[in-house]
Motif scaffolding. Structure first.
Motif: not given
Ligand code: ASP
Length: 586
Positions: A187-195, A209-222
């Motif tokens: 089994q695998f976790y995925a890293l969030p492309q966004s929350p 009202k929610y805010m977060q300054i947050v890292k997002c991860f996307r495996d795209e062709d660069l």
């Protein structure tokens, strides 16, 4: 004690004071009777003076190399020749004691504002690059912007909540980075492309009202200037309409532009997606300059020029002052639009000469009356050049949009410190994908349709507009969001339209649909790309300049050398077996 003051602090008022300074040796200058050493830290540069009357100390100073870390004790004194360019330029330190805290190998490039190091070399020694003032200034600027964002939103009642990084897939249109689980074989976790789903669940949880300054991860062709991990200002609000969200974030951006550039850009223009495509050939128009697209399809339909007559769309732009372009320059632009990245077949040009006459590449087929009509539509005036493309509508408008932007780049019309934010609204909800023969969500599958279009979902889904919006700044999409679906039945229908079977939908998003059964409030939000926002506000093109440890264009960190292979042992623990082509084997 390492220091009583920083290297940017001492002034004429401090003359006579005993001080201790620590920092890096920027430069050693041996003038015979005196040796000067420039001592640097994040705060500035202070000149150290070693004179002949203390010969041992002077010998010691002469031996210092670039980037040695030293500590000195001495007295502040007035400089004989002052340097008005330096805040500390009135004074120097008459050194009594010098201690090398750590020597340095010869740095591979100059640690100065203008360096001789190429990009790859600086990336490899990023910690040395960070010692350079322009890089430090960018990181400091980023920190100030981030803090201003946090303060502003917190003052508006937003609560900062951290969401997990080890999750399961959230579809934002890219591939997931995945993390194998040791404790759950296979089994695998995925890293969030966004929350995305978490912030919606926070609304169900009543956080309002929610805010977060947050890292997002996307495996795209660069693509150029994309990072596989990037930072978003991620927000969500309950009981809001689209206008409430736009007003709130217009407030944030206006606050930042005012705080850092003294600009009041409100109200931001709003433009529908359709209008942006028609006027600018893109959904992220740079509206700081004109050259809007003009469509002449109806004027050329019945004429002898087959290329135009047979096309779904013919349109052009007027280049201010372009009538003076040489034949060679125009040929250059013809070549440019034919590049595969643009993909046009050719370019028709019409010069509107300053004396009111016309000259064109299609003089055989069209006359003055035609050109006058075209000039009217593109807004060309005497002295301008009109450039036209034809072909399928969407594609041709996009090509014209690219041409417009490139012309503006080369003509210097895109000024870094001019800011023109706007909202784009009413995007199509769905996009047809030829390859898979399915609809895709243009924003993401949680986006609500415009209420007035909801009835079309069953009959004509392609025509449904989304209750979504993008924030555009100077030709860059810096944010996007939407009002969300908060009803289970509608969310189910959406997944169905996107080609999910009920089982697939339940497996992937059952948790969200379940939550919608327990009193989910109407809600909506937005995410703004912090890296790009900071880069644009800093007057720079590249986001990499504002990230402390960025990846290069092939997604590598060349300093720590990642990604990298892992040991057999680690693979075994994770129950993974590699199946690599021979040439890729470690
Ligand atoms: N999650 C979306 C994104 O990352 C933003 C949003 O809809 O709030 O683009």
């Amino acid at each position: 004690m390492y220091r009583t003051h920083t290297c940017g602090e001492l002034r004429a008022e401090d003359i006579g004071k005993p001080v201790v300074l620590s920092g890096w040796v920027q430069r050693v200058r041996d003038l015979g009777a005196v040796t000067f050493v420039d001592l640097r830290d994040r705060y500035g540069i202070t000149q150290l003076a070693f004179s002949k009357d203390k010969p041992e100390l002077m010998e010691q100073a002469k031996k210092l190399g670039r980037e040695y870390v030293v500590r000195v004790e001495g007295k502040v004194r007035e400089r004989e020749s002052k340097n008005p360019k330096l805040p500390t330029g009135d004074i120097e330190i008459d050194v009594d004691r010098l201690e090398v805290l750590n020597p340095s190998a010869l740095p591979p490039f100059l640690i100065e504002d203008q360096t001789d190091g190429g990009e790859e070399l600086r990336a490899k020694y990023r910690y040395l690059d960070i010692r350079r003032r322009p890089v430090q200034q960018n990181l400091i600027f980023r920190s100030r912007v981030t803090q201003a964002v946090r303060n502003y939103l917190t003052d508006q009642g937003f609560i900062e909540v951290e969401t997990p990084y080890l999750i399961k897939s959230t579809p934002e249109g890219a591939r997931d980075f995945v993390v194998p689980s040791r404790l759950h074989p296979g089994q695998f976790y995925a890293l969030p492309q966004s929350p995305q789903t978490f912030k919606q669940l926070l609304m169900v949880g009543g956080m309002d009202k929610y805010m977060q300054i947050v890292k997002c991860f996307r495996d795209e062709d660069l693509r150029a200037d994309r990072q596989p991990e990037f930072t978003q200002i991620d927000c969500e609000m309950s009981f809001v309409t689209r206008d409430d969200v736009l007003r709130t974030f217009e407030g944030l951006i206006a606050h930042l532009l005012h705080k850092f550039h003294g600009i009041e850009p409100r109200p931001f223009p709003r433009m529908t997606y359709d209008e942006a495509m028609a006027r600018y050939g893109t959904d992220k128009p740079d509206i700081r300059f004109g050259m809007e697209l003009g469509e002449i399809t109806p004027f050329v339909k019945d004429k002898d020029f087959k290329v135009f007559a047979a096309s779904e769309y013919t349109g052009g732009i007027a280049v201010p002052g372009g009538a003076s372009f040489s034949r060679k320059q125009i040929d250059g632009w013809t070549e440019w639009v034919k590049r595969p990245q643009v993909g046009a077949k050719g370019l028709v040009w019409v010069k509107y000469n300053p004396d009111g006459t016309f000259k064109s590449s299609v003089d055989k087929f069209f006359g003055e009356e035609d050109f006058r009509a075209w000039a009217e539509i593109t807004g060309a005036r005497p002295g301008d050049l009109m450039l036209f493309l034809s072909g399928p509508k969407d594609q041709t408008r996009k090509q014209l949009g690219m041409l417009r932007l490139e012309l503006a780049n080369r003509m210097g019309l895109r000024k870094p410190f001019e800011f023109a934010p706007l909202w784009i609204t009413d995007f199509p909800l769905l996009e047809w994908d030829e390859e898979t023969g399915r609809y895709h969500a243009m924003h993401h599958p949680f986006t609500a349709p415009l209420p007035e279009d909801e009835h079309l979902l069953d009959t004509d889904p392609a025509r449904v507009r989304a209750n979504a919006y993008d924030l555009v700044l100077n030709g860059n999409e810096i944010g996007g969001g939407s009002i969300r679906i908060h009803r289970r039945d509608l969310q189910e229908k959406m997944f169905e339209l996107l080609g999910f079977t009920p089982e697939e939908a339940r497996r992937q998003f059952g948790f969200l649909m379940k939550a919608f059964e327990y009193g989910a409030p109407p809600h909506g939000g937005i995410a703004i790309g912090l890296d790009r926002l900071v880069a644009l506000m800093g007057g720079e093109e590249s986001i990499r300049d504002f990230i402390a440890f960025p990846k290069n264009t092939s997604g590598r960190d060349v300093m720590i050398d990642a990604p990298d292979y892992i040991s057999e042992e680690q693979l075994r623990e994770l129950h993974l077996k590699l199946d690599l082509p021979d040439d890729k084997n470690p």
